[in-house]
Design an enzyme around this catalytic site. Sequence first.
Site, PDB file in Angstrom:
ATOM      1  N   ARG A 220       0.834  -1.206   0.000  1.00 45.42           N
ATOM      2  CA  ARG A 220       0.000   0.000   0.000  1.00 45.42           C
ATOM      3  C   ARG A 220       0.868   1.255   0.000  1.00 45.42           C
ATOM      4  NH1 ARG A 220      -5.150   0.176   1.902  1.00 45.42           N
ATOM      5  NH2 ARG A 220      -4.743   2.004   3.177  1.00 45.42           N
TER       6      ARG A 220
ATOM      7  N   ARG B 277       9.982   4.869  -3.400  1.00 41.25           N
ATOM      8  CA  ARG B 277      10.463   5.724  -4.497  1.00 41.25           C
ATOM      9  C   ARG B 277      11.948   5.990  -4.365  1.00 41.25           C
ATOM     10  NH1 ARG B 277       6.344   9.470  -2.635  1.00 41.25           N
ATOM     11  NH2 ARG B 277       4.413   8.906  -3.694  1.00 41.25           N
TER      12      ARG B 277
ATOM     13  N   ARG C 292      -9.477  -6.234  12.862  1.00 41.62           N
ATOM     14  CA  ARG C 292      -8.728  -5.424  13.824  1.00 41.62           C
ATOM     15  C   ARG C 292      -9.569  -4.213  14.160  1.00 41.62           C
ATOM     16  NH1 ARG C 292      -5.074  -7.278  16.998  1.00 41.62           N
ATOM     17  NH2 ARG C 292      -3.618  -5.526  16.977  1.00 41.62           N
TER      18      ARG C 292
ATOM     19  N   ARG D   9       0.119   5.464  16.119  1.00 42.13           N
ATOM     20  CA  ARG D   9       0.348   6.799  15.577  1.00 42.13           C
ATOM     21  C   ARG D   9      -0.397   7.856  16.371  1.00 42.13           C
ATOM     22  NH1 ARG D   9      -2.543   5.345   9.706  1.00 42.13           N
ATOM     23  NH2 ARG D   9      -4.593   4.916  10.549  1.00 42.13           N
TER      24      ARG D   9
ATOM     25  N   GLU E 229      -3.730   6.276  18.543  1.00 41.27           N
ATOM     26  CA  GLU E 229      -4.427   5.064  18.059  1.00 41.27           C
ATOM     27  C   GLU E 229      -3.807   3.808  18.654  1.00 41.27           C
ATOM     28  OE1 GLU E 229      -4.998   4.564  13.894  1.00 41.27           O
ATOM     29  OE2 GLU E 229      -5.545   6.653  13.588  1.00 41.27           O
TER      30      GLU E 229
ATOM     31  N   TYR F  49      -9.755  -4.683   2.326  1.00 40.35           N
ATOM     32  CA  TYR F  49      -9.072  -3.493   2.844  1.00 40.35           C
ATOM     33  C   TYR F  49      -9.163  -2.389   1.781  1.00 40.35           C
ATOM     34  CZ  TYR F  49      -5.129  -1.216   5.365  1.00 40.35           C
ATOM     35  OH  TYR F  49      -4.300  -0.377   6.076  1.00 40.35           O
TER      36      TYR F  49
ATOM     37  N   ASP G 179      -9.745   1.336   0.134  1.00 39.17           N
ATOM     38  CA  ASP G 179      -9.621   2.767   0.393  1.00 39.17           C
ATOM     39  C   ASP G 179     -10.939   3.428  -0.005  1.00 39.17           C
ATOM     40  OD1 ASP G 179      -7.023   2.814   1.347  1.00 39.17           O
ATOM     41  OD2 ASP G 179      -6.167   2.885  -0.668  1.00 39.17           O
TER      42      ASP G 179
HETATM   43  N1  UDP Z   1       3.343   0.422   7.826  1.00 39.17           N
HETATM   44  C1  UDP Z   1       4.518   0.268   8.528  1.00 39.17           C
HETATM   45  N2  UDP Z   1       5.111   1.359   9.081  1.00 39.17           N
HETATM   46  C2  UDP Z   1       4.578   2.588   8.973  1.00 39.17           C
HETATM   47  C3  UDP Z   1       3.388   2.763   8.241  1.00 39.17           C
HETATM   48  C4  UDP Z   1       2.775   1.663   7.694  1.00 39.17           C
HETATM   49  O1  UDP Z   1       5.023  -0.834   8.649  1.00 39.17           O
HETATM   50  O2  UDP Z   1       5.164   3.543   9.520  1.00 39.17           O
HETATM   51  C5  UDP Z   1       2.692  -0.781   7.268  1.00 39.17           C
HETATM   52  C6  UDP Z   1       1.757  -1.433   8.286  1.00 39.17           C
HETATM   53  O3  UDP Z   1       1.808  -2.831   8.103  1.00 39.17           O
HETATM   54  C7  UDP Z   1       0.417  -0.876   7.881  1.00 39.17           C
HETATM   55  C8  UDP Z   1       0.551  -0.860   6.360  1.00 39.17           C
HETATM   56  O4  UDP Z   1       1.912  -0.453   6.147  1.00 39.17           O
HETATM   57  O5  UDP Z   1      -0.645  -1.703   8.308  1.00 39.17           O
HETATM   58  C9  UDP Z   1      -0.390   0.060   5.625  1.00 39.17           C
HETATM   59  O6  UDP Z   1      -0.221   1.375   6.104  1.00 39.17           O
HETATM   60  P1  UDP Z   1      -1.328   2.508   5.835  1.00 39.17           P
HETATM   61  O7  UDP Z   1      -0.727   3.799   6.247  1.00 39.17           O
HETATM   62  O8  UDP Z   1      -1.813   2.362   4.442  1.00 39.17           O
HETATM   63  O9  UDP Z   1      -2.453   2.066   6.869  1.00 39.17           O
HETATM   64  P2  UDP Z   1      -3.887   2.694   7.272  1.00 39.17           P
HETATM   65  O10 UDP Z   1      -3.755   4.186   7.238  1.00 39.17           O
HETATM   66  O11 UDP Z   1      -4.892   2.115   6.318  1.00 39.17           O
HETATM   67  O12 UDP Z   1      -4.070   2.165   8.682  1.00 39.17           O
END
Ligand code: UDP
Length: 372
Positions: A170, A174, A247, A278, A304, A352, A354
């Site tokens: 996801r 880059r 989850r 986060r 969270e 999952y 978006d």
């Molecule tokens: N992820 C990670 N470290 C980070 C951010 C994301 O390992 O700092 C991984 C983690 O497994 C997460 C996935 O990338 O579940 C998808 O992140 P995204 O930000 O897309 O999650 P959302 O905002 O949908 O919770």
Amino acid sequence: MYDYLIVGAGLFGAVFAQQMTQAGKKCLVIDRRRHIAGNIYSKEMEGIHVHMYGPHVFHTNNREVWNYVNRFTEFNRFTLGTIANYKGEIYSLPFNMYTFNKMGGVTMPEQAEEKISMQRREAGITEVTNLEEQAISLVGTDIYEKLIKGYTEKQWGRDCRELPAFIIRRLPVRLTYDNNYFNALYQGIPVNGYTRMVENMLDGIEVRLGVDYLENRAELDALAEHVLYTGAIDAYFDCCYGALEYRRVRFETETLEQSNFQGNAIVNYTDREIPYTRIIEHKWFQFGKDGRGNDLPGTVVTREYPCEWKPGEEPYYPVNDERNNQLYARYRELADREEKTIFGGRLGHYKYYDMDQVIAAALECGRAELGR
Ligand code: UDP
């Protein structure tokens, strides 16, 4: 009598209801909760739109979806650039040249590429079968250990070797200096909040809140010719094959008497020891950093805490590992045999999704219904 009973006033339900109403169908939208907009629900606190169920940044490459949502709201020009805090060290996300530079001192894309390939070889990865192997293959072991492993295991409550690889894909990787979290042509936050956007979609449509479909199914089914169900698919079938796993996230929100708490909308805490994944500082989604955000005297922040979902709680993320996907496939077979009911959304499709994918799926579903 209604043409459609729409179970769930979230994004899928609202888009579907809007499309059907526009086509002349009579719809009734119900929701178990006492508010519309599902998990994109936002509420105003201290003049700030607070994302009550986690941060949502609208992004898409789908022009039809972008044109569609712009009928219901104006968007600001927010671009997400997330920061990772690993034991006090700050890194840029998604994984890009700023991250590679901070992690290993490399300055040129070629050096970053070499380093990643070397670490992939050292880890002995030849084939990708899980999230750990995928992550190391994409960004190398150093980044995996500091920015992915701890965060992912907190987020999903599972070892990275037991999780599907797609979850880490996801995030863009880059070899350029670019902190934009999404590869998307269109991106922004609704200027009046997500709740107002959904309210506009539901304009003129009957909505009843605090109504639990599964507890009053016979009575509610009798009201309409067709049903769109956007709740959890396993619950619809009384979990007859066993429960799917989800989850959940527990939020701790507080208002602070300071104008700027963390200087960014999202800061991820990627080490295992800190229990939250986060911290969200909501004002930065809404206001530019050089504008009104700084003038507001207070700020609202949310921590969270991910946890396993239990019956009776709100599910957030489907756990799309093999076991759950197989179980979902069995429920899907039952769903396909339902004559009166169609299924949609993150919970109805156990995917999952978006927001833009939800809207695209709802538009498609509406077209299919109208064509039948
Ligand atoms: N992820 C990670 N470290 C980070 C951010 C994301 O390992 O700092 C991984 C983690 O497994 C997460 C996935 O990338 O579940 C998808 O992140 P995204 O930000 O897309 O999650 P959302 O905002 O949908 O919770």
